[in-house]
Design a protein around this motif. Structure first.
Motif, PDB file in Angstrom:
ATOM      1  N   UNK A 177       0.824  -1.204   0.000  1.00 48.92           N
ATOM      2  CA  UNK A 177       0.000   0.000   0.000  1.00 48.92           C
ATOM      3  C   UNK A 177       0.859   1.255   0.000  1.00 48.92           C
ATOM      4  N   UNK A 178       1.991   1.213   0.706  1.00 51.64           N
ATOM      5  CA  UNK A 178       2.873   2.367   0.742  1.00 51.64           C
ATOM      6  C   UNK A 178       3.480   2.640  -0.632  1.00 51.64           C
ATOM      7  N   UNK A 179       3.828   1.567  -1.352  1.00 48.76           N
ATOM      8  CA  UNK A 179       4.403   1.737  -2.691  1.00 48.76           C
ATOM      9  C   UNK A 179       3.385   2.279  -3.680  1.00 48.76           C
ATOM     10  N   UNK A 180       2.086   2.085  -3.381  1.00 44.85           N
ATOM     11  CA  UNK A 180       1.030   2.563  -4.269  1.00 44.85           C
ATOM     12  C   UNK A 180       0.489   3.922  -3.842  1.00 44.85           C
ATOM     13  N   UNK A 181       1.053   4.500  -2.771  1.00 43.76           N
ATOM     14  CA  UNK A 181       0.484   5.731  -2.229  1.00 43.76           C
ATOM     15  C   UNK A 181       0.657   6.922  -3.153  1.00 43.76           C
ATOM     16  N   UNK A 182       1.551   6.819  -4.168  1.00 48.55           N
ATOM     17  CA  UNK A 182       1.753   7.931  -5.102  1.00 48.55           C
ATOM     18  C   UNK A 182       0.607   8.020  -6.096  1.00 48.55           C
ATOM     19  N   UNK A 183      -0.284   7.048  -6.162  1.00 51.20           N
ATOM     20  CA  UNK A 183      -1.379   7.055  -7.123  1.00 51.20           C
ATOM     21  C   UNK A 183      -2.489   7.987  -6.657  1.00 51.20           C
TER      22      UNK A 183
ATOM     23  N   UNK B  61      -9.308   4.939  -9.936  1.00 48.84           N
ATOM     24  CA  UNK B  61      -9.548   3.539  -9.597  1.00 48.84           C
ATOM     25  C   UNK B  61      -9.348   2.636 -10.801  1.00 48.84           C
ATOM     26  N   UNK B  62      -9.950   2.989 -11.924  1.00 48.57           N
ATOM     27  CA  UNK B  62      -9.850   2.179 -13.146  1.00 48.57           C
ATOM     28  C   UNK B  62      -9.648   3.103 -14.332  1.00 48.57           C
ATOM     29  N   UNK B  63      -8.425   3.164 -14.815  1.00 48.43           N
ATOM     30  CA  UNK B  63      -8.122   4.092 -15.905  1.00 48.43           C
ATOM     31  C   UNK B  63      -6.887   3.641 -16.663  1.00 48.43           C
ATOM     32  N   UNK B  64      -6.838   4.012 -17.934  1.00 50.65           N
ATOM     33  CA  UNK B  64      -5.639   3.884 -18.752  1.00 50.65           C
ATOM     34  C   UNK B  64      -5.165   5.291 -19.091  1.00 50.65           C
ATOM     35  N   UNK B  65      -3.871   5.523 -18.979  1.00 49.00           N
ATOM     36  CA  UNK B  65      -3.277   6.832 -19.262  1.00 49.00           C
ATOM     37  C   UNK B  65      -2.364   6.686 -20.476  1.00 49.00           C
TER      38      UNK B  65
ATOM     39  N   UNK C 203      -8.157  -1.142  -9.791  1.00 46.71           N
ATOM     40  CA  UNK C 203      -8.383  -1.298  -8.353  1.00 46.71           C
ATOM     41  C   UNK C 203      -7.565  -0.288  -7.557  1.00 46.71           C
ATOM     42  N   UNK C 204      -7.386   0.922  -8.104  1.00 46.88           N
ATOM     43  CA  UNK C 204      -6.637   1.952  -7.413  1.00 46.88           C
ATOM     44  C   UNK C 204      -5.149   1.720  -7.372  1.00 46.88           C
TER      45      UNK C 204
ATOM     46  N   UNK D  52      -9.009  -5.463 -29.211  1.00 49.60           N
ATOM     47  CA  UNK D  52      -9.046  -6.777 -28.573  1.00 49.60           C
ATOM     48  C   UNK D  52      -8.654  -6.713 -27.095  1.00 49.60           C
ATOM     49  N   UNK D  53      -8.838  -5.548 -26.485  1.00 48.88           N
ATOM     50  CA  UNK D  53      -8.486  -5.400 -25.074  1.00 48.88           C
ATOM     51  C   UNK D  53      -9.647  -4.782 -24.301  1.00 48.88           C
ATOM     52  N   UNK D  54      -9.761  -5.090 -23.009  1.00 47.47           N
ATOM     53  CA  UNK D  54     -10.859  -4.528 -22.217  1.00 47.47           C
ATOM     54  C   UNK D  54     -10.735  -3.015 -22.106  1.00 47.47           C
ATOM     55  N   UNK D  55     -11.861  -2.346 -22.155  1.00 46.87           N
ATOM     56  CA  UNK D  55     -11.893  -0.885 -22.102  1.00 46.87           C
ATOM     57  C   UNK D  55     -12.184  -0.446 -20.670  1.00 46.87           C
ATOM     58  N   UNK D  56     -11.348   0.420 -20.072  1.00 45.60           N
ATOM     59  CA  UNK D  56     -11.613   0.890 -18.708  1.00 45.60           C
ATOM     60  C   UNK D  56     -12.706   1.954 -18.698  1.00 45.60           C
ATOM     61  N   UNK D  57     -13.065   2.373 -17.507  1.00 45.68           N
ATOM     62  CA  UNK D  57     -14.103   3.396 -17.385  1.00 45.68           C
ATOM     63  C   UNK D  57     -13.576   4.781 -17.713  1.00 45.68           C
ATOM     64  N   UNK D  58     -12.267   4.985 -17.593  1.00 45.42           N
ATOM     65  CA  UNK D  58     -11.687   6.303 -17.873  1.00 45.42           C
ATOM     66  C   UNK D  58     -10.408   6.156 -18.680  1.00 45.42           C
ATOM     67  N   UNK D  59     -10.224   7.041 -19.659  1.00 46.71           N
ATOM     68  CA  UNK D  59      -9.011   7.106 -20.471  1.00 46.71           C
ATOM     69  C   UNK D  59      -8.498   8.532 -20.407  1.00 46.71           C
ATOM     70  N   UNK D  60      -7.268   8.703 -19.942  1.00 47.77           N
ATOM     71  CA  UNK D  60      -6.659  10.024 -19.830  1.00 47.77           C
ATOM     72  C   UNK D  60      -5.600  10.185 -20.911  1.00 47.77           C
TER      73      UNK D  60
END
Length: 533
Positions: A262-268, A273-277, A296-297, A329-337
């Protein structure tokens, strides 16, 4: 979806007296326009011998294709494409959204000469927690989702999957062994001794308690790490209060491992939660597209692509084509930045929502945490492209040196390197490694299982002879599939001839170089193939 193929009404070989008349590309396109409907759809442009030149989509086929009916005002690339066109085919769709999805699928599958192409595309790995076993296994999975279970991903790389599997072992003590090993264990394995597996194989943990661990792992992969950690702390405190110090110590170690993750992910960003950048950076006519994947954040890794395109294409055009092909051919996330606007963002959104069957938001953030993530992706794209250009320059120097050493008329564009291997005369295989102008082309690597049963064990020359014959037989087949004229019979083995003396007569001096292709010609399938033995 209605399919409509319209062949040209113009006779390309019509004669005027004794001289054949060659019809130009604009003439052929104008002939098609007269019969096109004003409906959405996809069009394909073909050149000589059926070569696919371009795939495009249109809201109105008649209006769009009519833009190609004359040469003037287009870029040099489009003008050349028009002049090379010899026939066209069309598919009428129910909407422009369907046309966009079909266009992306055809471009990705057929790789037309004049389209922007997503190169080095591959399926992304997932984590699979199986549901078809009494003690579910957590494992890395790539490809079709045929196994019953929960799939989590995509992850940007196998390394990101391995790191997460390592976490699942430390925190949730899930098994990663195969079913065969599980069924034959009589005592715990080393992973249990290291505190990475609860050893359900030998009954050290009841199956119902093991399934509780599996459910906790699924909650973690779904982003519920905070609540999960609180529950583990409460369990540890109860175990300590009941003087069950061994269990309390085990829970403590799991909590520490979870806290570290969780500490390593704290920069997110908290709300990502669900996005491709995606961020694109172009330099010297070459783009790089950097991607970050958040699920999943958590940041589930990053990767970069270098799409093939024409120098006239803008970053917006490249990124638009990239997204359409990427999500084919890939799953689409809820948000794309994105770091830059794309062409027709509303149409792209509609197309992705139609494919994903859920709401999709495409944004180009201008401030805040999301903007910071996009800028980080853009920085990575710029640095990756810098490394790519440096590698390309180094590769060009290497190819120039090869040209000089082997006295070639021009630098090679493709080099194939072959080698053999065996285990004391058994399990004989040959390998082919390919280098191109931009570096090693791993998707072109090949392995040859040696089939000749008459070979003496460990006969390196015989193994190489089989590899060469099979390689150039495949090359000849690919050449013929291009509808090119067949090679003359007396030259049918011209591509193999420079190689045979090297493998059939080792006592003679082997030739230093050979430029080889069936019929003594260079087929379009593998232009400028250079064989160096």
């Amino acid at each position: 979806m209605e399919t409509e193929e319209i062949s040209s009404g113009v006779d390309m070989h019509a004669t005027d007296g004794a001289k054949p008349r060659r019809v130009s590309g604009p003439d052929i396109i104008r002939d098609h326009v007269t019969r096109l409907p004003g409906k959405p759809g996809v069009y394909r442009m073909f050149g000589e011998n059926g070569e696919l030149l371009y795939v495009g989509k249109a809201r109105n086929l008649k209006a769009r294709v009519s833009n190609y009916a004359k040469i003037g005002g287009q870029t040099q690339r489009i003008a050349r494409m028009i002049s090379l066109t010899r026939t066209m085919e069309f598919v009428v769709t129910a909407s422009e959204t369907e046309a966009l999805l079909l266009e992306a699928n055809l471009i990705k599958r057929l790789k037309p000469r004049f389209n922007i192409i997503l190169r080095d595309d591959k399926s992304f790995p997932h984590i699979l927690i199986r549901e078809d076993h009494e003690a579910p296994q957590a494992l890395k999975h790539r490809g079709a989702k045929r196994i019953k279970g929960q799939y989590f991903g995509p992850f940007a790389s196998a390394g990101a999957v391995d790191q997460t599997l390592d976490t699942l072992q430390k925190v949730f003590l899930l098994r990663t062994c195969t079913d065969n090993i599980y069924a034959t264990r009589s005592r715990p394995c080393m992973l249990h001794q290291m505190g990475r597996c609860s050893a359900p194989c030998v009954g050290l943990v009841p199956l119902d308690e093991y399934r509780d661990l599996v459910r906790e792992a699924e909650r973690f992969l779904n982003g519920d790490a905070e609540t999960l950690q609180q529950q583990l702390v409460a369990q540890m405190e109860r175990a300590a209060a009941n003087t069950d110090y061994e269990r309390a110590a085990g829970l403590r170690d799991r909590i520490r491992a979870l806290s570290s993750v969780r500490q390593s992910q704290s920069v997110n960003p908290d709300n990502l939660v669900e996005a491709d950048v995606f961020a694109i950076h172009s330099e010297a006519g070459q783009p790089a597209v950097q991607a970050f994947f958040f699920r999943a954040g958590q940041n589930w890794g990053a990767t970069v692509w270098y799409p093939k395109h024409d120098r006239d294409d803008t970053p917006e055009q490249v990124l638009t084509a990239f997204l359409a092909q990427f999500y084919d051919d890939k799953p689409v996330p809820k948000m794309i930045l994105l770091n830059t606007e794309i062409e027709e963002p509303e149409l792209m959104t509609d197309a992705l929502e139609l494919k994903a069957e859920h709401k999709v938001e495409i944004r180009t953030p201008q401030r805040g945490e999301k903007r910071g993530i996009v800028e980080q992706a853009q920085l990575n794209a710029r640095e990756a492209l810098g490394r790519k250009l440096a590698d390309t320059q180094s590769q060009a120097k290497i190819f120039a040196a090869v040209q000089k050493v082997f006295d070639l008329a021009e630098p090679p564009k493709r080099i194939e390197v072959y080698d053999n291997s065996h285990i004391m005369g058994t399990n004989m295989v040959g390998g082919m490694v390919v280098a191109g102008q931009e570096g090693f082309e791993k998707n072109s690597y090949r392995k040859f299982n040696i089939r000749d049963e008459e070979l003496e064990p460990g006969d390196d020359y015989g193994m190489m002879r089989e590899v060469m014959r099979r390689r150039f037989a495949r090359l000849k087949k690919e050449y013929e599939e291009l509808n090119a004229p067949a090679a003359p019979a007396e030259d049918a083995d011209a591509g193999v001839a420079p190689v045979e003396p090297a493998v059939a007569a080792p006592q003679e001096e082997a030739p230093r170089k050979g430029v080889s292709a069936p019929g003594g010609r260079r087929p379009d399938a593998w232009p400028d193939l250079v064989l160096i033995d």
